[in-house]
Design an enzyme around this catalytic site. Structure first.
Site, PDB file in Angstrom:
ATOM      1  N   GLY A 222       0.698  -1.364   0.106  1.00 26.37           N
ATOM      2  CA  GLY A 222      -0.044   0.118  -0.153  1.00 26.37           C
ATOM      3  C   GLY A 222       0.883   1.485   0.060  1.00 26.37           C
ATOM      4  N   ASP A 332      10.026  -9.604   5.085  1.00 24.97           N
ATOM      5  CA  ASP A 332      10.680  -8.438   4.071  1.00 24.97           C
ATOM      6  C   ASP A 332      11.714  -7.527   4.848  1.00 24.97           C
ATOM      7  OD1 ASP A 332      10.761  -7.241   1.632  1.00 24.97           O
ATOM      8  OD2 ASP A 332       9.122  -5.911   1.979  1.00 24.97           O
TER       9      ASP A 332
END
Length: 489
Positions: A222, A332
């Site tokens: 996002g 990540d």
């Protein structure tokens, strides 16, 4: 010394609070109390654990400095008793411990400690840690309220700021000659209009109160904006998450929220609220960290000195330690997901963010053959789709980040340049992660501090071993080596 309290003549402008020092050594407690009083804090001193627990129960304590080694009830037992009392769950507790006492430090974090200070005490560093914890508590107490469950749609007010600055991506309600955020001058053809840009929500007010003033980056799933709470005047970061699959969005967003809310770790960016804006769009309201991402710092400076690179890695490892203890994998870890707030001591307070692709340990995921992670830092098992993943995937990525921080570029980038391979080619990056040996640090850093660099290289080679079984098996092992290396630099 048993139970004394001193009152400063004038409370400090930045904070008016009371700090409890728990230490059976009168010399140590006297030095700390004098330092804190000089800074304008009220200080109480107790010399044993039972008195400490009693004083915390009476209320009015804003932070505890707690010695680990005390006769009778030791510091760990005091910590556990305090944390089991609901009114004290959010009370900042900083442990005082011996240098490189890694095992006790990790045990303290697992039991609910917020930070630690090692002896002999560096007074400037101690004050920076104390003030950071008090600031975090103040932020937490001014939070918006209880976390909203993802449910009914929240109102999105129409955009009231039609223009934006193309330099800093902040919005303007009216046409002005100069950007108030970055002081850029309006282009000759005028400021561009937001509705013609890719910054979909810039200038809108979401949830009836969060005005999205500036686009600050993209997360794994996002766009992220700096927002101003129009009721409180406080700044937040708001991540807008959209997906074509409504149930997929709901599931992954709940995972992210669950991960960050459960962690309650000072080295993890906190989520305060979740808003459902439309059927396929939601907003996460989070801490806004004033500072820079590690990626921005490395772009500006190339690399960091070994002691500073190790200290940043230490803080990220502490965040991962809490996550792994709860069965959460980040998947990540990269420079863009590590925020650095400059401290007065010329180091950084690091916080890990963007748990947008977290995975619960032991649960395979179905991602339709897509690779989740960033190619320059991803582990071999993530590339190969091996399931289930475990903590060693995050350890590999943290090693890649530490390597980048030390040498000024991502792992294997020099090999790609030597072979005229395009550094942006994803498949080339993934092949190196799978098959290429990590270039030794000495070739990059020279012979300075030869023994220390050799030890640091050994740490990285193990963290980034291709086979999982050859890596550290737990992040606590990495933490111990990092802290031992910090003592040598």
């Amino acid at each position: 010394m048993t139970n004394t309290e001193s009152q400063p003549a004038t409370a400090p402008a930045h904070f008016s609070g009371r700090i409890l020092v728990v230490d059976d050594n009168p010399f140590n407690s006297d030095i700390l109390s004098r330092l804190l009083e000089h800074k304008g804090y009220r200080v109480s001193i107790v010399s044993n654990g039972h008195h400490a627990v009693d004083m915390v129960e009476q209320g009015g304590v804003d932070l505890v400095l707690l010695d680990v080694m005390m006769p009778g009830m030791n510091g760990m037992e005091v910590l556990q008793q305090i944390r089991h009392r609901p009114p004290s769950i959010d009370l900042p507790i900083i442990m005082l411990t011996a240098m490189a006492d890694t095992e006790r430090i990790l045990a303290a974090f697992a039991a609910g400690a917020d930070d630690y200070i090692t002896r002999p005490i560096d007074l400037s560093l101690a004050m920076a840690r104390i003030e950071a914890q008090l600031r975090l508590r103040e932020q937490a107490r001014s939070q918006i309220g209880e976390l909203h469950k993802i449910g009914g749609a929240e109102r999105v007010k129409p955009r009231t700021s039609p223009f934006y600055c193309p330099i800093c991506i902040s919005c303007h309600a009216t046409y002005v000659a100069q950007c108030a955020t970055c002081n850029a001058t309006a282009p000759q053809g005028g400021w561009p209009r937001i509705h013609e840009s890719a910054f979909t929500h810039l200038g809108q007010t979401v949830g009836g109160r969060y005005f999205l003033e500036q686009f600050i980056g993209r997360g794994s799933v996002g766009q992220v904006y700096r927002a101003r709470d129009i009721d409180l005047g406080r700044e937040f970061a708001v991540k807008i998450v959209a997906a074509s699959d409504k149930e997929g969005l709901r599931h992954q967003t709940l995972l992210e929220v669950s991960a960050q809310v459960r962690l309650e770790n000072p080295y993890v960016v906190k989520i305060y609220q979740v808003l459902m804006l439309e059927d396929d769009v939601c907003a996460l309201v989070m801490d806004f960290v004033r500072g820079f991402s590690l990626e921005q710092v490395l772009d500006a400076h190339g690399s960091l000195p070994p002691w500073l690179a190790l200290d940043v890695a230490r803080q990220v490892a502490l965040a991962l330690h809490s996550a792994h203890a709860m069965g959460i994998l980040h998947r990540d870890v990269k420079p863009g997901n590590i925020m650095l707030e400059p401290m007065p001591t010329r180091d950084y307070f690091a916080r890990l963010l963007d748990f947008g692709i977290v995975q619960i340990m032991g649960r395979p995921v179905d991602e339709q053959s897509s690779i989740c992670g960033t190619p320059a830092y991803i582990s071999p098992e993530q590339i190969l789709g091996e399931q289930p993943l475990d903590v060693r995937a995050d350890i590999y990525s943290l090693g890649a980040v530490l390597y980048h921080t030390l040498v000024g570029h991502a792992p294997f980038e020099d090999l790609m340049q030597a072979r005229n391979e395009p550094s942006s080619a994803v498949m080339v990056q993934l092949q190196h992660q799978l098959f290429s040996r990590l270039p030794p640090l000495r070739a990059k850093l020279g012979d300075q501090d030869g023994e220390q660099i050799a030890a640091l290289d050994a740490l990285l080679q193990r963290m980034m071993a291709k086979e999982r079984d050859e890596r550290h098996q737990d992040i606590s092992e990495v933490l111990q080596e990092i802290m031992e290396l910090l003592d040598r630099f």
